[in-house]
Design an enzyme around this catalytic site. Structure first.
Site, PDB file in Angstrom:
ATOM      1  N   LYS A 161      18.037   7.303  -4.551  1.00  0.00           N
ATOM      2  CA  LYS A 161      16.871   8.161  -4.320  1.00  0.00           C
ATOM      3  C   LYS A 161      17.256   9.352  -3.454  1.00  0.00           C
ATOM      4  O   LYS A 161      16.863  10.485  -3.694  1.00  0.00           O
ATOM      5  CB  LYS A 161      15.818   7.316  -3.583  1.00  0.00           C
ATOM      6  CG  LYS A 161      14.437   7.464  -4.052  1.00  0.00           C
ATOM      7  CD  LYS A 161      13.437   6.402  -3.595  1.00  0.00           C
ATOM      8  CE  LYS A 161      13.441   5.921  -2.175  1.00  0.00           C
ATOM      9  NZ  LYS A 161      12.199   5.183  -1.827  1.00  0.00           N
ATOM     10  N   ALA A 187      -2.638   5.310  -3.478  1.00  0.00           N
ATOM     11  CA  ALA A 187      -1.884   4.998  -4.694  1.00  0.00           C
ATOM     12  C   ALA A 187      -2.841   4.949  -5.877  1.00  0.00           C
ATOM     13  O   ALA A 187      -3.962   4.471  -5.754  1.00  0.00           O
ATOM     14  CB  ALA A 187      -1.173   3.670  -4.540  1.00  0.00           C
ATOM     15  N   GLU A 203       1.563  12.213  11.011  1.00  0.00           N
ATOM     16  CA  GLU A 203       0.974  11.801   9.734  1.00  0.00           C
ATOM     17  C   GLU A 203      -0.521  11.550   9.896  1.00  0.00           C
ATOM     18  O   GLU A 203      -0.952  10.919  10.853  1.00  0.00           O
ATOM     19  CB  GLU A 203       1.671  10.528   9.256  1.00  0.00           C
ATOM     20  CG  GLU A 203       1.164  10.054   7.908  1.00  0.00           C
ATOM     21  CD  GLU A 203       2.025   8.960   7.316  1.00  0.00           C
ATOM     22  OE1 GLU A 203       3.263   9.118   7.281  1.00  0.00           O
ATOM     23  OE2 GLU A 203       1.463   7.939   6.909  1.00  0.00           O
ATOM     24  N   GLY A 231       4.178   3.915  -4.252  1.00  0.00           N
ATOM     25  CA  GLY A 231       2.802   3.399  -4.239  1.00  0.00           C
ATOM     26  C   GLY A 231       2.819   1.916  -4.571  1.00  0.00           C
ATOM     27  O   GLY A 231       3.860   1.363  -4.923  1.00  0.00           O
ATOM     28  N   THR A 256      -1.435  11.454   3.765  1.00  0.00           N
ATOM     29  CA  THR A 256      -1.210  10.327   2.849  1.00  0.00           C
ATOM     30  C   THR A 256      -2.045  10.471   1.576  1.00  0.00           C
ATOM     31  O   THR A 256      -3.002  11.258   1.507  1.00  0.00           O
ATOM     32  CB  THR A 256      -1.553   8.984   3.516  1.00  0.00           C
ATOM     33  OG1 THR A 256      -2.941   8.978   3.818  1.00  0.00           O
ATOM     34  CG2 THR A 256      -0.750   8.767   4.780  1.00  0.00           C
ATOM     35  N   TYR A 257      -1.673   9.652   0.589  1.00  0.00           N
ATOM     36  CA  TYR A 257      -2.276   9.706  -0.751  1.00  0.00           C
ATOM     37  C   TYR A 257      -2.587   8.279  -1.179  1.00  0.00           C
ATOM     38  O   TYR A 257      -1.724   7.401  -1.054  1.00  0.00           O
ATOM     39  CB  TYR A 257      -1.228  10.316  -1.686  1.00  0.00           C
ATOM     40  CG  TYR A 257      -1.669  10.569  -3.099  1.00  0.00           C
ATOM     41  CD1 TYR A 257      -2.411  11.700  -3.418  1.00  0.00           C
ATOM     42  CD2 TYR A 257      -1.296   9.699  -4.121  1.00  0.00           C
ATOM     43  CE1 TYR A 257      -2.785  11.948  -4.732  1.00  0.00           C
ATOM     44  CE2 TYR A 257      -1.670   9.954  -5.435  1.00  0.00           C
ATOM     45  CZ  TYR A 257      -2.415  11.075  -5.737  1.00  0.00           C
ATOM     46  OH  TYR A 257      -2.774  11.331  -7.026  1.00  0.00           O
ATOM     47  N   ALA A 263       9.974   5.149  -7.351  1.00  0.00           N
ATOM     48  CA  ALA A 263       9.812   6.465  -6.717  1.00  0.00           C
ATOM     49  C   ALA A 263      10.886   7.450  -7.185  1.00  0.00           C
ATOM     50  O   ALA A 263      10.634   8.652  -7.307  1.00  0.00           O
ATOM     51  CB  ALA A 263       9.844   6.309  -5.199  1.00  0.00           C
ATOM     52  N   HIS A 269       1.823  13.703   0.593  1.00  0.00           N
ATOM     53  CA  HIS A 269       2.353  12.464   0.017  1.00  0.00           C
ATOM     54  C   HIS A 269       1.877  12.401  -1.436  1.00  0.00           C
ATOM     55  O   HIS A 269       0.762  12.833  -1.747  1.00  0.00           O
ATOM     56  CB  HIS A 269       1.819  11.236   0.749  1.00  0.00           C
ATOM     57  CG  HIS A 269       2.283  11.114   2.165  1.00  0.00           C
ATOM     58  ND1 HIS A 269       2.412   9.904   2.807  1.00  0.00           N
ATOM     59  CD2 HIS A 269       2.664  12.037   3.071  1.00  0.00           C
ATOM     60  CE1 HIS A 269       2.832  10.088   4.046  1.00  0.00           C
ATOM     61  NE2 HIS A 269       2.983  11.393   4.230  1.00  0.00           N
ATOM     62  N   HIS A 277      12.180  -3.208   1.989  1.00  0.00           N
ATOM     63  CA  HIS A 277      10.870  -3.165   1.350  1.00  0.00           C
ATOM     64  C   HIS A 277      10.430  -4.600   1.072  1.00  0.00           C
ATOM     65  O   HIS A 277      11.259  -5.436   0.694  1.00  0.00           O
ATOM     66  CB  HIS A 277      10.980  -2.366   0.043  1.00  0.00           C
ATOM     67  CG  HIS A 277       9.647  -2.156  -0.591  1.00  0.00           C
ATOM     68  ND1 HIS A 277       9.065  -3.089  -1.420  1.00  0.00           N
ATOM     69  CD2 HIS A 277       8.764  -1.140  -0.478  1.00  0.00           C
ATOM     70  CE1 HIS A 277       7.880  -2.637  -1.803  1.00  0.00           C
ATOM     71  NE2 HIS A 277       7.678  -1.464  -1.252  1.00  0.00           N
TER      72      HIS A 277
HETATM   73  C1  LIG Z   1       6.880   7.215   5.319  1.00  0.00           C
HETATM   74  C2  LIG Z   1       6.024   6.448   4.322  1.00  0.00           C
HETATM   75  C3  LIG Z   1       4.866   7.030   3.819  1.00  0.00           C
HETATM   76  C4  LIG Z   1       4.068   6.348   2.898  1.00  0.00           C
HETATM   77  N1  LIG Z   1       2.932   6.959   2.424  1.00  0.00           N
HETATM   78  C5  LIG Z   1       2.180   6.342   1.491  1.00  0.00           C
HETATM   79  C6  LIG Z   1       1.023   6.988   0.934  1.00  0.00           C
HETATM   80  O1  LIG Z   1       0.678   8.104   1.300  1.00  0.00           O
HETATM   81  N2  LIG Z   1       0.324   6.324  -0.017  1.00  0.00           N
HETATM   82  C7  LIG Z   1       0.684   5.063  -0.451  1.00  0.00           C
HETATM   83  O2  LIG Z   1       0.005   4.527  -1.336  1.00  0.00           O
HETATM   84  N3  LIG Z   1       1.779   4.435   0.037  1.00  0.00           N
HETATM   85  C8  LIG Z   1       2.528   5.049   0.997  1.00  0.00           C
HETATM   86  N4  LIG Z   1       3.653   4.420   1.493  1.00  0.00           N
HETATM   87  C9  LIG Z   1       3.971   3.041   1.043  1.00  0.00           C
HETATM   88  C10 LIG Z   1       4.813   3.012  -0.260  1.00  0.00           C
HETATM   89  O3  LIG Z   1       4.119   3.608  -1.327  1.00  0.00           O
HETATM   90  C11 LIG Z   1       5.079   1.540  -0.557  1.00  0.00           C
HETATM   91  O4  LIG Z   1       5.934   0.992   0.429  1.00  0.00           O
HETATM   92  C12 LIG Z   1       5.598   1.240  -1.932  1.00  0.00           C
HETATM   93  O5  LIG Z   1       5.532  -0.179  -2.145  1.00  0.00           O
HETATM   94  C13 LIG Z   1       7.064   1.586  -2.147  1.00  0.00           C
HETATM   95  O6  LIG Z   1       7.273   2.900  -2.092  1.00  0.00           O
HETATM   96  P1  LIG Z   1       8.760   3.500  -2.214  1.00  0.00           P
HETATM   97  O7  LIG Z   1       8.572   4.941  -2.319  1.00  0.00           O
HETATM   98  O8  LIG Z   1       9.669   2.933  -1.197  1.00  0.00           O
HETATM   99  O9  LIG Z   1       9.158   2.875  -3.697  1.00  0.00           O
HETATM  100  P2  LIG Z   1      10.510   2.654  -4.448  1.00  0.00           P
HETATM  101  O10 LIG Z   1      11.585   3.556  -3.988  1.00  0.00           O
HETATM  102  O11 LIG Z   1      10.156   2.687  -5.899  1.00  0.00           O
HETATM  103  O12 LIG Z   1      10.925   1.160  -4.016  1.00  0.00           O
HETATM  104  C14 LIG Z   1      10.042   0.055  -4.228  1.00  0.00           C
HETATM  105  C15 LIG Z   1      10.894  -1.203  -4.477  1.00  0.00           C
HETATM  106  O13 LIG Z   1      11.597  -1.061  -5.704  1.00  0.00           O
HETATM  107  C16 LIG Z   1      13.007  -1.219  -5.494  1.00  0.00           C
HETATM  108  N5  LIG Z   1      13.692  -0.305  -6.411  1.00  0.00           N
HETATM  109  C17 LIG Z   1      13.787   1.047  -6.287  1.00  0.00           C
HETATM  110  N6  LIG Z   1      14.496   1.551  -7.342  1.00  0.00           N
HETATM  111  C18 LIG Z   1      14.850   0.488  -8.101  1.00  0.00           C
HETATM  112  C19 LIG Z   1      15.597   0.345  -9.332  1.00  0.00           C
HETATM  113  N7  LIG Z   1      16.122   1.406  -9.965  1.00  0.00           N
HETATM  114  N8  LIG Z   1      15.764  -0.912  -9.854  1.00  0.00           N
HETATM  115  C20 LIG Z   1      15.228  -1.999  -9.234  1.00  0.00           C
HETATM  116  N9  LIG Z   1      14.514  -1.921  -8.068  1.00  0.00           N
HETATM  117  C21 LIG Z   1      14.329  -0.703  -7.525  1.00  0.00           C
HETATM  118  C22 LIG Z   1      13.232  -0.883  -4.026  1.00  0.00           C
HETATM  119  O14 LIG Z   1      14.409  -1.485  -3.506  1.00  0.00           O
HETATM  120  C23 LIG Z   1      11.957  -1.464  -3.406  1.00  0.00           C
HETATM  121  O15 LIG Z   1      12.069  -2.853  -3.278  1.00  0.00           O
HETATM  122  C24 LIG Z   1       4.454   5.047   2.449  1.00  0.00           C
HETATM  123  C25 LIG Z   1       5.620   4.456   2.959  1.00  0.00           C
HETATM  124  C26 LIG Z   1       6.404   5.137   3.892  1.00  0.00           C
HETATM  125  C27 LIG Z   1       7.640   4.484   4.437  1.00  0.00           C
END
Ligand SMILES: Cc1cc2nc3c(=O)[nH]c(=O)nc-3n(C[C@H](O)[C@H](O)[C@H](O)COP(=O)(O)OP(=O)(O)OC[C@H]3O[C@@H](n4cnc5c(N)ncnc54)[C@H](O)[C@@H]3O)c2cc1C
Length: 293
Positions: free
Chosen positions: A166, A51, A17, A108, A48-49, A126, A77, A150
């Site tokens: 997801k 947010a 990455e 993000g 990466t991107y 997401a 990303h 998370h």
């Molecule tokens: C491998 C990796 C790469 C990353 N790359 C980047 C990047 O390039 N740029 C950046 O800005 N960030 C990046 N991140 C960080 C990420 O954007 C943050 O951790 C963000 O806060 C959550 O992303 P997520 O995709 O897990 O979100 P989500 O899947 O939306 O989850 C976020 C929270 O919401 C909860 N949730 C999900 N769905 C629901 C639902 N239906 N109802 C209620 N709660 C729900 C989850 O349990 C979790 O607590 C990365 C993280 C990882 C692990």
């Protein structure tokens, strides 16, 4: 055009990455890093991107450069926080036109400043972005997984259920970094109980700067285990010794994960090659990936 879902179906992957640099010297460093890591023959590299789109154009520039100028397979990303559907659609069109076929679909994070106004967004989680990209068509889609939950997850079972939903739509997951294999193994077991059979690739953060890793671990919710802290403390601040301990710890973690059947290894390189290359050499990558799962 290589799809990561197909790579994972064919065998274990090793991936790196990078983040899009902000300065000319940063681009030069990244160019050297990519050249240094190419002999390991990474299955793919990810970019990466920021947010809300703060690094949007630089992410596209780097992803497209990798696609056009190197033999490597890129994964872009993409975060949905603060984006409208039309903006995401334009980004997907751009990647499609450039022949980019892999996207890591992420939530993000809202701005750290609690008083800052959240930009308007057509997505809540997401999974909403995953569904949009799958509906758009043509991309292999990955998602984030958080072995130690998370930071916004109040409940373990809920976090795993949301991840399972997801992963029912996506092709694979890549995890947040962690330092103890049990966190990853428990995540995989919990997902299996929920009927998930998609590959979950562990994310590896080589420690070369303990203060920086402690800060990142705090933000991501990862625990730096007491045994690792005492190994690092024993170095007494000697940078060479800290480096050796960090590479040893990451190599041991990777070896255990491969032993336990992990479908690949994803390295958070921080745009530097040395630690990742040393770990890869000690593990015997890429040949070691061909051992049976
Ligand atoms: C491998 C990796 C790469 C990353 N790359 C980047 C990047 O390039 N740029 C950046 O800005 N960030 C990046 N991140 C960080 C990420 O954007 C943050 O951790 C963000 O806060 C959550 O992303 P997520 O995709 O897990 O979100 P989500 O899947 O939306 O989850 C976020 C929270 O919401 C909860 N949730 C999900 N769905 C629901 C639902 N239906 N109802 C209620 N709660 C729900 C989850 O349990 C979790 O607590 C990365 C993280 C990882 C692990």
């Amino acid at each position: 055009m290589t799809r990561i879902a197909d790579l994972l179906a064919a065998g274990r992957t090793a991936s790196f990455e990078f983040f899009p640099p902000k300065t000319e010297p940063g681009w030069a460093t990244l160019g050297r890093t990519i050249a240094d890591l190419e002999p390991i023959r990474p299955s793919f590299v990810s970019v990466t991107y920021g947010a809300g789109g703060s690094t949007r154009s630089r992410t596209h520039e780097l992803v497209n450069w990798v696609r056009q100028e190197t033999p490597l397979t890129p994964m872009a990303h993409l975060t949905c926080f603060g984006h409208r559907r039309a903006e995401i659609e334009a980004i997907l069109e751009g990647y499609r036109a450039a022949g980019v076929t892999n996207i890591l679909a992420l939530g993000g994070d809202p701005p750290a400043d609690a008083l800052a106004e959240a930009p308007p967004s057509d997505y809540r989680y997401a999974v909403d972005l995953v569904e949009h990209i799958v509906g758009f068509g043509g991309f292999s889609v990955g998602v984030a997984a958080h072995p130690e939950l998370h930071p916004r997850s109040a409940d373990r079972a809920d976090d795993r259920r949301h991840l399972a939903v997801k992963l029912a739509a996506a092709d694979f997951a890549i995890t947040q970094f962690f330092f103890d294999a049990t966190h990853y193994l428990r995540l995989v077991d919990e997902l299996a109980t929920l009927g998930v059979d998609r590959p979950v690739v562990p994310g590896i953060m080589p420690i070369t700067n303990p203060a920086q890793v402690r800060r990142m671990a705090e933000l991501s919710g990862a625990e730096v285990p007491a045994w690792l802290v005492s190994r690092l403390d024993a170095a007494g601040g000697d940078p060479d010794e800290l480096y050796r301990i960090g590479v040893d710890a990451a190599t041991e973690l990777c070896a255990e994960l491969l032993d336990q059947g992990a479908p690949g290894l994803h390295f958070y390189t921080m745009n530097r090659s040395t630690a990742t290359r040393d770990i890869a050499t000690r593990l015997g990558l890429p040949a070691a990936l061909r051992t049976t799962r």
